[in-house]
Design a protein around this motif. Structure first.
Motif: not given
Length: 251
Positions: A146-151, A154-159, A187-189
């Motif tokens: 539902a919310i488009a997030i650039p990969k 998303a990868d940086l947030a997961m890191d 950062s993750q938020l």
């Protein structure tokens, strides 16, 4: 077949936060290099109990490198001489026959010793409570797309979210700074649209709480990044600084 080694342990013993501590020396024989570091400490405690002595207090839980509780300073390094592992993932094959191993608790004003190798890490919980969260309306679970997030974001947030809050960053820092931990949680938020609601307050509140709890300032020596068991990058500290300055400007 795993090699069997004999080792000497210099372990920090301290009965309480206000008591004076000191190193005590123990001899261990017949330790398998295939055993984990915490299994070796279990053997030590079994030996001490059999001798009618008090076992060594140390923290552990998952023993899978997830919870961050196994916080030990081993031979001058948080979590020991191996890289990108927690203490529970450290194996005795990293040590040699006849070696002396020095084991200490975290050394930071923000992590007072409770007993022996166990420290109070509630300071990190208080920092999270100050701003490491998002407010959302409860209800049905939204669609994952539902919310488009650039990969890349998303990868940086997961890191950044890989941080387990073990405290190695503060223990490794000459100033006892918790900046890498705070930066990872900000950062993750900050990288996700869900975190924008509290963005103007989050960095200020978490940094203020970090300072209040006695952690030092960052001087960019990058010891935190080097010793982090999850390889959290110091680029997150740069992001935290930007978030903090933007919040101050908006004020």
């Amino acid at each position: 077949m795993d090699k069997i080694i004999d080792i000497t342990l210099k372990v920090w013993r301290q009965r309480g936060p206000k008591e004076k501590g000191a190193f005590e020396t123990y001899q261990l024989k017949g330790i398998s290099q295939g055993s984990s570091f915490l299994e070796m400490l279990d053997v030590l405690n079994e030996q001490l109990i059999n001798e009618g002595k008090e076992p060594v207090f140390f923290d552990h839980d998952c023993r899978e490198g997830i919870c961050g509780m196994c916080s030990l300073y081993i031979n001058g390094h948080p979590h020991g001489p191996d890289t990108a592992v927690t203490t529970c993932q450290l194996h005795m094959r990293k040590f040699h026959d006849g070696e002396t191993i020095t084991i200490e608790p975290w050394r930071s004003a923000g992590f007072p010793v409770i007993r022996d190798l166990t420290v109070n890490r509630q300071a990190y919980d208080q920092i999270i409570q100050a701003g490491g969260f998002v407010n959302v309306n409860t209800g049905g679970v939204p669609d994952a797309n539902a919310i488009a997030i650039p990969k890349k974001d998303a990868d940086l947030a997961m890191d950044a979210a890989a941080c387990i809050g073990c405290g190695a960053c503060a223990a490794a820092c000459k100033n006892g700074s918790a900046m890498l931990f705070v930066a990872a949680k900000v950062s993750q938020l900050a990288l996700l649209p869900q975190g924008k609601v509290e963005a103007t307050q989050r960095a200020k509140a978490m940094v203020a709480k970090m300072d209040e709890l006695g952690f030092g300032n960052c001087t960019n020596t990058r010891a935190c990044e080097q010793e982090c068991p999850k390889s959290i990058s110091v680029t997150n500290i740069a992001r935290l600084n930007r978030e903090f300055l933007c919040a101050k400007i908006k004020d």
